[in-house]
Design a protein around this motif. Structure first.
Motif, mmCIF file in Angstrom:
data_model
loop_
_atom_site.group_PDB
_atom_site.id
_atom_site.type_symbol
_atom_site.label_atom_id
_atom_site.label_comp_id
_atom_site.label_asym_id
_atom_site.label_seq_id
_atom_site.Cartn_x
_atom_site.Cartn_y
_atom_site.Cartn_z
ATOM 1 N N GLN A 39 -115.256 74.769 -90.128
ATOM 2 C CA GLN A 39 -115.871 76.056 -89.816
ATOM 3 C C GLN A 39 -117.171 75.813 -89.069
ATOM 4 O OE1 GLN A 39 -114.964 79.431 -90.452
ATOM 5 N NE2 GLN A 39 -116.709 79.718 -89.078
ATOM 6 N N ARG A 66 -127.382 83.010 -93.187
ATOM 7 C CA ARG A 66 -127.026 84.069 -94.125
ATOM 8 C C ARG A 66 -126.299 85.205 -93.422
ATOM 9 N NH1 ARG A 66 -132.275 85.335 -97.714
ATOM 10 N NH2 ARG A 66 -133.160 85.599 -95.634
ATOM 11 N N SER A 126 -122.727 84.319 -93.021
ATOM 12 C CA SER A 126 -121.939 84.461 -94.243
ATOM 13 C C SER A 126 -121.463 85.901 -94.426
ATOM 14 C CB SER A 126 -122.782 84.036 -95.459
ATOM 15 O OG SER A 126 -123.129 82.678 -95.371
ATOM 16 N N VAL A 127 -122.360 86.855 -94.175
ATOM 17 C CA VAL A 127 -121.974 88.267 -94.283
ATOM 18 C C VAL A 127 -120.943 88.627 -93.221
ATOM 19 C CG1 VAL A 127 -122.823 90.644 -94.101
ATOM 20 C CG2 VAL A 127 -124.171 88.928 -95.317
ATOM 21 N N LEU A 167 -118.730 86.730 -91.739
ATOM 22 C CA LEU A 167 -117.397 86.180 -92.020
ATOM 23 C C LEU A 167 -116.750 86.842 -93.229
ATOM 24 C CD1 LEU A 167 -118.052 82.383 -91.415
ATOM 25 C CD2 LEU A 167 -116.861 83.973 -89.920
ATOM 26 N N GLY A 168 -117.574 87.281 -94.167
ATOM 27 C CA GLY A 168 -117.007 87.795 -95.404
ATOM 28 C C GLY A 168 -116.646 89.260 -95.378
ATOM 29 N N ARG A 169 -117.368 90.077 -94.581
ATOM 30 C CA ARG A 169 -117.222 91.508 -94.718
ATOM 31 C C ARG A 169 -116.927 92.280 -93.431
ATOM 32 N NH1 ARG A 169 -115.860 92.617 -99.791
ATOM 33 N NH2 ARG A 169 -117.195 91.518 -101.282
ATOM 34 N N ARG A 194 -117.447 91.511 -85.759
ATOM 35 C CA ARG A 194 -117.801 90.093 -85.613
ATOM 36 C C ARG A 194 -118.096 89.746 -84.153
ATOM 37 N NH1 ARG A 194 -113.706 86.788 -89.739
ATOM 38 N NH2 ARG A 194 -113.715 88.383 -91.373
#
Length: 229
Positions: free
Chosen positions: A71, A136, A139-140, A142-144, A150
């Motif tokens: 990643q 950080r 991370s948000v 990719l996750g949400r 994106r």
């Protein structure tokens, strides 16, 4: 370590001069690392953590998850300052997207040295906090976020970092391929290409070839990215 690269480090980070005593100490334990396009930066074994400055080129910080899975966690541009660590549970490697020149300093020695001057320490750690915030945000993302959010987030971030203002539109030459964009966003290359097409159809961006992008509406692309306006 060349004078030009060393001076570029502090010209990029500081508006104040670097004391000669501090400069000589940093120069004593810093080293230059030349990284060819597509190869990994090789750090010595004297430390588990390094402060790394990109004096020239573009690199990517990649986390390896095993079974050939990886990643891209950060796109590192010229004049960026990051920490490279071997202490995490996931091994991270820094790869050259272009030919790169890095300046690497063992983190503990670097921190001890710059801590002697509060103004210099603050300026450097402010830059480090920017890199932490970007991680950080990734991370948000990719996750949400949805695929469109994106891609819009990526383009908005690139416009902030490398865009040239042109009558309220951000003109940028993307330093990575569509494949690398897809890898960094956790998408397929087909999805990224489709999102570029949709953003063009919405009148938010225009493109020229594979790398040149013009942000036609900075406010709308931030809205599509679910970013604060």
């Amino acid at each position: 370590m060349s004078d030009n690269d060393f001076q570029r480090l502090f010209a990029a980070i500081l508006d104040l001069g670097l004391p000669k005593s501090m400069a000589s100490r940093l120069r004593a334990f810093g080293r230059e690392i030349d990284v060819k396009c597509g190869t990994v930066a090789e750090f010595d074994e004297t430390s588990d953590r390094f402060i790394v400055f990109v004096a020239k080129g573009v690199a990517k910080l990649v986390g390896h998850l095993g079974n050939d899975r990886e990643q891209i966690v950060a796109l590192v541009l010229t004049n960026d300052l990051i920490m490279q660590s071997r202490t995490g549970t996931v091994p991270y490697f820094l790869y050259g997207i272009t030919d790169c020149r890095l300046l690497a300093f063992p983190a503990d020695a670097f921190i001890r040295t710059v801590a002697a001057d509060p103004d210099i320490a603050k300026a450097i750690f402010d830059r480090m906090f920017v890199a932490f915030d970007q991680s950080r945000d990734m991370s948000v993302l990719l996750g949400r976020k949805t695929a469109q959010e994106r891609v819009a987030s990526f383009l908005s971030s690139m416009a902030d970092r490398i865009g040239n203002e042109d009558e309220n539109a951000g003109l940028l030459s993307l330093p990575i391929s569509r494949r690398e964009i897809a890898d960094s966003l956790g998408l397929t290359i087909e999805t990224v290409s489709r999102q570029f097409t949709e953003l063009r159809q919405l009148g938010v961006i225009d493109t020229n070839g594979r790398s040149e992008v013009k942000i036609l509406d900075r406010l709308r692309i931030r809205k599509l990215a679910a970013l604060p306006l």
